[in-house]
Design an enzyme around this catalytic site. Structure first.
Site, PDB file in Angstrom:
ATOM      1  N   HIS A 289     -13.264  61.705  21.346  1.00  0.00           N
ATOM      2  CA  HIS A 289     -14.144  60.532  21.319  1.00  0.00           C
ATOM      3  C   HIS A 289     -14.762  60.242  22.683  1.00  0.00           C
ATOM      4  O   HIS A 289     -15.160  59.120  22.962  1.00  0.00           O
ATOM      5  CB  HIS A 289     -13.379  59.304  20.805  1.00  0.00           C
TER       6      HIS A 289
ATOM      7  N   CYS B  80     -32.373  59.891  29.929  1.00  0.00           N
ATOM      8  CA  CYS B  80     -32.524  61.135  30.707  1.00  0.00           C
ATOM      9  C   CYS B  80     -31.210  61.880  30.899  1.00  0.00           C
ATOM     10  O   CYS B  80     -31.202  63.001  31.398  1.00  0.00           O
ATOM     11  CB  CYS B  80     -33.158  60.832  32.075  1.00  0.00           C
TER      12      CYS B  80
ATOM     13  N   SER C 218      -2.987  56.463  13.712  1.00  0.00           N
ATOM     14  CA  SER C 218      -2.895  56.107  12.289  1.00  0.00           C
ATOM     15  C   SER C 218      -3.507  57.193  11.417  1.00  0.00           C
ATOM     16  O   SER C 218      -3.384  57.156  10.201  1.00  0.00           O
ATOM     17  CB  SER C 218      -3.620  54.781  12.042  1.00  0.00           C
TER      18      SER C 218
HETATM   19  P1  NAD Z   1      -5.043  53.432  15.617  1.00  0.00           P
HETATM   20  O1  NAD Z   1      -5.128  52.081  16.271  1.00  0.00           O
HETATM   21  O2  NAD Z   1      -5.728  53.614  14.326  1.00  0.00           O
HETATM   22  O3  NAD Z   1      -3.517  53.819  15.409  1.00  0.00           O
HETATM   23  C1  NAD Z   1      -2.570  53.704  16.430  1.00  0.00           C
HETATM   24  C2  NAD Z   1      -1.219  54.025  15.839  1.00  0.00           C
HETATM   25  O4  NAD Z   1      -0.276  54.035  16.905  1.00  0.00           O
HETATM   26  C3  NAD Z   1      -0.743  52.990  14.817  1.00  0.00           C
HETATM   27  O5  NAD Z   1      -0.287  53.651  13.658  1.00  0.00           O
HETATM   28  C4  NAD Z   1       0.415  52.267  15.547  1.00  0.00           C
HETATM   29  O6  NAD Z   1       1.451  51.899  14.677  1.00  0.00           O
HETATM   30  C5  NAD Z   1       0.890  53.343  16.486  1.00  0.00           C
HETATM   31  N1  NAD Z   1       1.537  52.825  17.699  1.00  0.00           N
HETATM   32  C6  NAD Z   1       1.283  51.699  18.396  1.00  0.00           C
HETATM   33  N2  NAD Z   1       2.081  51.614  19.483  1.00  0.00           N
HETATM   34  C7  NAD Z   1       2.851  52.726  19.471  1.00  0.00           C
HETATM   35  C8  NAD Z   1       3.869  53.216  20.343  1.00  0.00           C
HETATM   36  N3  NAD Z   1       4.236  52.553  21.439  1.00  0.00           N
HETATM   37  N4  NAD Z   1       4.453  54.402  20.031  1.00  0.00           N
HETATM   38  C9  NAD Z   1       4.102  55.100  18.910  1.00  0.00           C
HETATM   39  N5  NAD Z   1       3.147  54.660  18.059  1.00  0.00           N
HETATM   40  C10 NAD Z   1       2.517  53.500  18.338  1.00  0.00           C
HETATM   41  O7  NAD Z   1      -5.512  54.472  16.737  1.00  0.00           O
HETATM   42  P2  NAD Z   1      -6.198  55.873  16.585  1.00  0.00           P
HETATM   43  O8  NAD Z   1      -5.660  56.557  15.394  1.00  0.00           O
HETATM   44  O9  NAD Z   1      -6.146  56.502  17.916  1.00  0.00           O
HETATM   45  O10 NAD Z   1      -7.734  55.515  16.293  1.00  0.00           O
HETATM   46  C11 NAD Z   1      -8.320  54.434  16.999  1.00  0.00           C
HETATM   47  C12 NAD Z   1      -9.633  54.679  17.660  1.00  0.00           C
HETATM   48  O11 NAD Z   1      -9.774  53.729  18.731  1.00  0.00           O
HETATM   49  C13 NAD Z   1      -9.763  56.013  18.294  1.00  0.00           C
HETATM   50  O12 NAD Z   1     -11.053  56.384  17.996  1.00  0.00           O
HETATM   51  C14 NAD Z   1      -9.667  55.798  19.806  1.00  0.00           C
HETATM   52  O13 NAD Z   1     -10.747  56.466  20.437  1.00  0.00           O
HETATM   53  C15 NAD Z   1      -9.941  54.336  20.013  1.00  0.00           C
HETATM   54  N6  NAD Z   1      -8.996  53.702  20.966  1.00  0.00           N
HETATM   55  C16 NAD Z   1      -8.689  54.313  22.140  1.00  0.00           C
HETATM   56  C17 NAD Z   1      -7.784  53.712  23.010  1.00  0.00           C
HETATM   57  C18 NAD Z   1      -7.429  54.390  24.307  1.00  0.00           C
HETATM   58  O14 NAD Z   1      -8.228  55.172  24.832  1.00  0.00           O
HETATM   59  N7  NAD Z   1      -6.246  54.107  24.852  1.00  0.00           N
HETATM   60  C19 NAD Z   1      -7.217  52.492  22.678  1.00  0.00           C
HETATM   61  C20 NAD Z   1      -7.552  51.892  21.475  1.00  0.00           C
HETATM   62  C21 NAD Z   1      -8.456  52.515  20.613  1.00  0.00           C
END
Ligand code: NAD
Length: 263
Positions: free
Chosen positions: A120, A131, A206
């Site tokens: 992403h 540009c 997730s």
């Molecule tokens: P999501 O929010 O859909 O899922 C996150 C998962 O992680 C959940 O199932 C949750 O239960 C689990 N989780 C939370 N804390 C945890 C821990 N300490 N240990 C283990 N599991 C834990 O996230 P996704 O599937 O990555 O999709 C979300 C989108 O948002 C992505 O596109 C991402 O680019 C973006 N995003 C990025 C960041 C980042 O760069 N840190 C942060 C938030 C969202």
């Protein structure tokens, strides 16, 4: 933490020579960056179709920036946690061949991982949408952080203070917004990695977002195994060979210790 499941996974890893990790927002929660979907997360407060859509950015970037300033503050303060460091350790030991991440925070690289595919994009750089000229995000962020957020957004709604390139085009962080093209070469490289590994270690996601959600199937169809480490069940647990429920920052260092003698 289910220590029997963890030990099973450690035993499986010790019989493996080629692991790849697929990570999501959950791995960075312990670094102070909340995931977006959980209760209180960004997307429960900001509708992504308005605040994270590319077509909307092109019409009026102020909505995107209103949300993204919060993301930039969180990423600015975040440092790698034990889960990021455990993966770097597995890479250093030669077991982990690469990390495919949905995260934009750059924390895998900060922890020392060298092969990281960012599906992403990254918040580290910004580019002009006209540009293509690239800028370090820290320069854009430093200017924005000098304002009170509500004053800045008021100005942006009127068309002032929107980060703008010398050519006049709007500057956008190199993160992929909804409706924006995926980074083709990164997606292909991630698919190759997922199809050539013996074990895909899926952490803190997730598995709701494509193409990341398809990668476990790619590994499975190529004869590899799937291990999922997540705080709560995911929609692909049914195809997982190993499932360890719990916090990545606790499970991964423990896992590395258990396989330590083999790397
Ligand atoms: P999501 O929010 O859909 O899922 C996150 C998962 O992680 C959940 O199932 C949750 O239960 C689990 N989780 C939370 N804390 C945890 C821990 N300490 N240990 C283990 N599991 C834990 O996230 P996704 O599937 O990555 O999709 C979300 C989108 O948002 C992505 O596109 C991402 O680019 C973006 N995003 C990025 C960041 C980042 O760069 N840190 C942060 C938030 C969202």
């Amino acid at each position: 933490m289910d220590t029997a499941a963890l030990q099973d996974l450690a035993t499986a890893i010790s019989k493996t020579s080629r692991i790849v990790s697929l990570t999501g927002a959950g791995i960075s929660v312990a670094s102070g960056i909340p995931d977006f979907r959980s209760e209180g997360g960004l997307w429960t407060r900001y509708d992504p179709s308005l605040y994270a859509s590319y077509s909307r950015f092109v019409e009026d970037p102020s909505y995107f920036w209103e949300m993204h300033i919060e993301v930039m503050h969180l990423i600015d303060k975040a440092r790698p946690n034990p889960a990021h460091r455990a993966l770097a350790h597995l890479e250093e030991g030669g077991l982990l061949k690469g990390v495919i991440t949905q995260n934009i925070d750059g924390l895998h690289q900060d922890a020392g991982c060298s092969t990281v595919y960012e599906l992403h994009g990254t918040n580290r750089t910004c580019s002009c949408i006209a540009c293509g000229r690239q800028y370090p995000t820290r320069e854009i962020a430093a200017h924005m952080f000098s304002f009170q957020k509500k004053d800045l957004i008021r100005k942006m709604r009127k068309g002032d203070e929107i980060p703008t390139c010398e050519c006049g085009g709007w500057i956008k962080p190199d993160v992929i917004l909804f409706g924006e093209k995926m980074p083709y070469e990164t997606v292909i490289a991630a698919e190759e990695l997922a199809s050539s590994c013996e074990l895909l270690l899926v952490i803190g996601t997730s598995l709701n977002v494509q193409p990341a959600a398809s990668l476990p199937f790619t590994t499975k169809h190529s004869g590899g195994s799937i291990a999922i480490i997540n705080r709560e069940p995911t929609i692909l647990d049914r195809i997982a060979d190993h499932m360890v429920l719990g916090m990545a920052e606790e499970i991964l260092p423990d896992l590395v210790k258990r396989v330590g003698s083999t790397i």
